[in-house]
Design an enzyme around this catalytic site. Sequence first.
Site, PDB file in Angstrom:
ATOM      1  CG  ASP A  89     -47.442  -3.345  -1.111  1.00 40.72           C
ATOM      2  OD1 ASP A  89     -48.444  -4.011  -0.814  1.00 40.72           O
ATOM      3  OD2 ASP A  89     -47.084  -3.122  -2.293  1.00 40.72           O
ATOM      4  CE  LYS A 138     -48.967  -5.522  -4.294  1.00 35.46           C
ATOM      5  NZ  LYS A 138     -47.601  -5.019  -4.108  1.00 35.46           N
ATOM      6  CE1 TYR A 191     -44.365  -4.336  -7.637  1.00 38.39           C
ATOM      7  CE2 TYR A 191     -44.005  -4.148  -5.275  1.00 38.39           C
ATOM      8  CZ  TYR A 191     -44.819  -3.999  -6.372  1.00 38.39           C
ATOM      9  OH  TYR A 191     -46.092  -3.508  -6.199  1.00 38.39           O
ATOM     10  CG  HIS A 196     -49.112  -7.676  -8.972  1.00 31.81           C
ATOM     11  ND1 HIS A 196     -47.792  -7.761  -8.602  1.00 31.81           N
ATOM     12  CD2 HIS A 196     -49.367  -6.355  -9.080  1.00 31.81           C
ATOM     13  CE1 HIS A 196     -47.284  -6.536  -8.505  1.00 31.81           C
ATOM     14  NE2 HIS A 196     -48.224  -5.676  -8.790  1.00 31.81           N
TER      15      HIS A 196
END
Length: 279
Positions: free
Chosen positions: A42, A75, A47, A108
């Site tokens: 994931d 996302k 990130y 997201h």
Amino acid sequence: MKFRLKNGADIPAVGFGTWQMASSDAPDAVADAVRVGYRHIDCASIYENEKAVGKGLARAFESGVARDELFITSKVWNSDRGYDTTLRALERTLGDLGLEYLDLYLIHWPANAKQFENWREINDATWRALVQAQKDGKVRAIGLSNFLPHHIEPLMDAQIQPMVNQIEFHPGFLQSDVVQYCKEREIVVEAWSPLGSGRVLQDATLGAIAQKHGKSVAQICIRFCLQSGVVALPKSVTPARIAENLAVFDFALDADDMNKIAQMPEIGYSGLHPDKVDF
Ligand code: A2P
């Protein structure tokens, strides 16, 4: 163990989370996760580690794992909402991860009414981009993250309905109303922070259940997700924990354990409410 998405694809019930993973750690952690058996990773552009995750994936492919053995999610971040910007963000993510396609692409966070008068239109435009990406074969399935029922409802009339909703879910924070809404609509729920990002690991109720089964509290949290019909996405950069978090298929929680966890008071909540966040 797998769950089935509305498009007929199977999604491995435990995935490897990469939130809060430094780029310096990600190549080793991702390669190690695949080596010990994770088949679901994931990711997300926010990130800020997708290039590093891509290095780990490249090592997994070099070791002989085929692309179609892995289920890979990413996302679209909030600043890329909208039709064209979402499609461009997807290209960037594919390039960073070094992939031709994703198995799942999520919005997201919903645009919310606190920030945008036209939040519905924004979510609608972002969703139309995901529908187009699926039609183009760039992604196999599409879904949502952090959407509450009133954010999801307007999308249920779209050409392709959401297949997944990834939400905060762990002992002490179950969002039962959201989970039930999704289940009634065959939307698979995924748990981010299944360990409460570590905040629930000292809980005494969980500790007693862990002791009873000869398992760790982290394993109890992950098993609780699976037996709730929820995909678990634990993150770790520690090899022993990476393996431990996947070793959850040789025991089961009983009804008493499940009830005790369901009745725990709220603990470990991140405080990130989809209608109140201002990012
Ligand atoms: P680390 O990555 O240093 O191993 P969540 O998945 O809920 O966001 O939780 C991730 C946090 O929990 C990280 O700080 C991670 O630390 C820690 N963690 C992950 N797996 C375990 C485990 N099996 N036992 C204890 N802590 C863990």
